[in-house]
Design a protein around this motif. Structure first.
Motif, mmCIF file in Angstrom:
data_model
loop_
_atom_site.group_PDB
_atom_site.id
_atom_site.type_symbol
_atom_site.label_atom_id
_atom_site.label_comp_id
_atom_site.label_asym_id
_atom_site.label_seq_id
_atom_site.Cartn_x
_atom_site.Cartn_y
_atom_site.Cartn_z
ATOM 1 N N THR A 75 -3.051 -2.382 8.177
ATOM 2 C CA THR A 75 -2.323 -1.531 7.237
ATOM 3 C C THR A 75 -2.937 -0.134 7.146
ATOM 4 O O THR A 75 -2.230 0.837 6.905
ATOM 5 C CB THR A 75 -2.270 -2.152 5.827
ATOM 6 O OG1 THR A 75 -3.607 -2.384 5.369
ATOM 7 C CG2 THR A 75 -1.498 -3.447 5.835
ATOM 8 N N VAL A 76 -4.250 -0.026 7.367
ATOM 9 C CA VAL A 76 -4.894 1.280 7.320
ATOM 10 C C VAL A 76 -4.385 2.151 8.466
ATOM 11 O O VAL A 76 -4.003 3.309 8.265
ATOM 12 C CB VAL A 76 -6.435 1.134 7.373
ATOM 13 C CG1 VAL A 76 -7.101 2.488 7.481
ATOM 14 C CG2 VAL A 76 -6.931 0.388 6.151
ATOM 15 N N LEU A 77 -4.361 1.600 9.673
ATOM 16 C CA LEU A 77 -3.841 2.372 10.807
ATOM 17 C C LEU A 77 -2.345 2.631 10.658
ATOM 18 O O LEU A 77 -1.840 3.651 11.105
ATOM 19 C CB LEU A 77 -4.144 1.668 12.124
ATOM 20 C CG LEU A 77 -5.596 1.750 12.577
ATOM 21 C CD1 LEU A 77 -5.785 1.024 13.902
ATOM 22 C CD2 LEU A 77 -6.081 3.174 12.684
ATOM 23 N N ALA A 78 -1.647 1.704 10.004
ATOM 24 C CA ALA A 78 -0.217 1.932 9.757
ATOM 25 C C ALA A 78 -0.019 3.126 8.829
ATOM 26 O O ALA A 78 0.919 3.904 9.009
ATOM 27 C CB ALA A 78 0.414 0.680 9.161
ATOM 28 N N ARG A 79 -0.900 3.302 7.848
ATOM 29 C CA ARG A 79 -0.819 4.461 6.955
ATOM 30 C C ARG A 79 -1.039 5.763 7.715
ATOM 31 O O ARG A 79 -0.340 6.749 7.484
ATOM 32 C CB ARG A 79 -1.853 4.353 5.839
ATOM 33 C CG ARG A 79 -1.505 3.321 4.812
ATOM 34 C CD ARG A 79 -2.551 3.305 3.737
ATOM 35 N NE ARG A 79 -2.890 1.910 3.521
ATOM 36 C CZ ARG A 79 -4.036 1.460 3.103
ATOM 37 N NH1 ARG A 79 -5.016 2.284 2.811
ATOM 38 N NH2 ARG A 79 -4.237 0.184 2.928
ATOM 39 N N VAL A 80 -1.999 5.747 8.629
ATOM 40 C CA VAL A 80 -2.248 6.932 9.452
ATOM 41 C C VAL A 80 -1.004 7.235 10.288
ATOM 42 O O VAL A 80 -0.545 8.377 10.353
ATOM 43 C CB VAL A 80 -3.489 6.740 10.348
ATOM 44 C CG1 VAL A 80 -3.638 7.887 11.345
ATOM 45 C CG2 VAL A 80 -4.753 6.600 9.500
ATOM 46 N N GLY A 81 -0.450 6.200 10.917
ATOM 47 C CA GLY A 81 0.752 6.378 11.725
ATOM 48 C C GLY A 81 1.937 6.854 10.907
ATOM 49 O O GLY A 81 2.698 7.726 11.341
ATOM 50 N N LEU A 82 2.101 6.290 9.714
ATOM 51 C CA LEU A 82 3.198 6.704 8.837
ATOM 52 C C LEU A 82 3.053 8.168 8.431
ATOM 53 O O LEU A 82 4.028 8.929 8.435
ATOM 54 C CB LEU A 82 3.263 5.803 7.597
ATOM 55 C CG LEU A 82 4.360 6.130 6.587
ATOM 56 C CD1 LEU A 82 5.737 6.028 7.237
ATOM 57 C CD2 LEU A 82 4.256 5.201 5.385
ATOM 58 N N VAL A 98 0.395 13.220 4.115
ATOM 59 C CA VAL A 98 -0.652 12.284 3.685
ATOM 60 C C VAL A 98 -0.540 12.038 2.185
ATOM 61 O O VAL A 98 -0.658 10.895 1.719
ATOM 62 C CB VAL A 98 -2.051 12.799 4.076
ATOM 63 C CG1 VAL A 98 -3.145 11.947 3.454
ATOM 64 C CG2 VAL A 98 -2.197 12.829 5.594
ATOM 65 N N ALA A 99 -0.288 13.078 1.416
ATOM 66 C CA ALA A 99 -0.128 12.921 -0.037
ATOM 67 C C ALA A 99 1.066 12.032 -0.366
ATOM 68 O O ALA A 99 0.981 11.194 -1.271
ATOM 69 C CB ALA A 99 0.029 14.291 -0.695
ATOM 70 N N ILE A 100 2.153 12.192 0.362
ATOM 71 C CA ILE A 100 3.336 11.348 0.127
ATOM 72 C C ILE A 100 3.015 9.885 0.410
ATOM 73 O O ILE A 100 3.400 9.002 -0.350
ATOM 74 C CB ILE A 100 4.533 11.845 0.978
ATOM 75 C CG1 ILE A 100 5.028 13.188 0.447
ATOM 76 C CG2 ILE A 100 5.662 10.814 0.997
ATOM 77 C CD1 ILE A 100 6.008 13.901 1.379
ATOM 78 N N VAL A 101 2.284 9.630 1.480
ATOM 79 C CA VAL A 101 1.904 8.251 1.799
ATOM 80 C C VAL A 101 0.998 7.695 0.702
ATOM 81 O O VAL A 101 1.169 6.550 0.257
ATOM 82 C CB VAL A 101 1.233 8.157 3.187
ATOM 83 C CG1 VAL A 101 0.648 6.774 3.424
ATOM 84 C CG2 VAL A 101 2.247 8.499 4.287
ATOM 85 N N LEU A 102 0.041 8.490 0.244
ATOM 86 C CA LEU A 102 -0.858 8.043 -0.836
ATOM 87 C C LEU A 102 -0.087 7.727 -2.114
ATOM 88 O O LEU A 102 -0.294 6.686 -2.744
ATOM 89 C CB LEU A 102 -1.905 9.110 -1.132
ATOM 90 C CG LEU A 102 -3.107 9.159 -0.215
ATOM 91 C CD1 LEU A 102 -3.914 10.424 -0.467
ATOM 92 C CD2 LEU A 102 -3.970 7.927 -0.425
ATOM 93 N N VAL A 103 0.791 8.627 -2.516
ATOM 94 C CA VAL A 103 1.574 8.418 -3.741
ATOM 95 C C VAL A 103 2.489 7.207 -3.572
ATOM 96 O O VAL A 103 2.591 6.370 -4.478
ATOM 97 C CB VAL A 103 2.379 9.693 -4.095
ATOM 98 C CG1 VAL A 103 3.404 9.411 -5.176
ATOM 99 C CG2 VAL A 103 1.439 10.800 -4.527
#
Length: 185
Positions: free
Chosen positions: A52-59, A158-163
């Motif tokens: 899921t961590v790498l998926a967040r980077v990819g997203l 990145v902020a959108i993914v975090l939120v």
């Protein structure tokens, strides 16, 4: 200011062939090295089941590229070599200048690695993203503002993914028990 800064950076191009060769390479290929380097801290994460961590980077990367494409369709700024006499060191299509796709992807990777994987490794990738951006200006295919726009888009993605992640985790978290009025039922 944008063109003036462009002139300062691009004006030095063409004077030293080894420097030009290095920056031509960086302008085209360094982004691919960055993508490969993203997997270095990701290897450790994968060993402990962190897909899921790498998926967040990819997203974040996909989101940044999508936003960058949308901004590019709304923008009509020509590239420096289309509007001015410049030292153009690499070939490029005559499409819009802002934002730089290379800078957008580079900064999205760097900021995503910083937030989701490793701050230290993210700092290395941020330095490389700056090198990509500088090289794109040096070679005459982007203005400094195009690089800044790419960095801002990368940060926003990145902020959108975090939120989004935080909102989803709140929704899936079990509801907290609320105190009753003291009556046992």
């Amino acid at each position: 200011m944008n063109f003036h800064l462009f002139q300062i950076i691009n004006g030095a191009a063409g004077a030293h062939d080894p420097v030009d060769d290095l920056l031509e390479w960086a302008a085209i290929w360094l982004i691919f090295v960055m993508a490969a380097l993203t997997l270095v801290p990701g290897r450790t994460v994968l060993r402990v089941g962190g897909w899921t961590v790498l998926a967040r980077v990819g997203l974040a990367l996909l989101l940044a590229v999508g936003i960058g494409q949308a901004v590019g369709h709304l923008n009509h700024e020509p590239r420096p070599f289309q509007a001015h006499e410049v030292h153009q060191l690499i070939p490029h299509a005559n499409d819009v200048s802002m934002p730089s796709d290379h800078a957008t992807a580079a900064f999205a990777l760097a900021f995503a690695v910083t937030m989701f994987l490793s701050r230290r490794w993210g700092a290395v990738l941020t330095f490389l993203a700056l090198a990509v951006g500088f090289a794109r200006v040096w070679t005459g295919v982007h203005y400094p503002g195009d690089i800044l726009a790419g960095a801002l888009i990368g940060a926003a993605a990145v902020a959108i993914v975090l939120v989004g992640e935080r909102l989803l985790s709140r929704r899936s978290a079990p509801a907290k028990a609320t105190p009753t009025s003291g009556i046992n039922r």
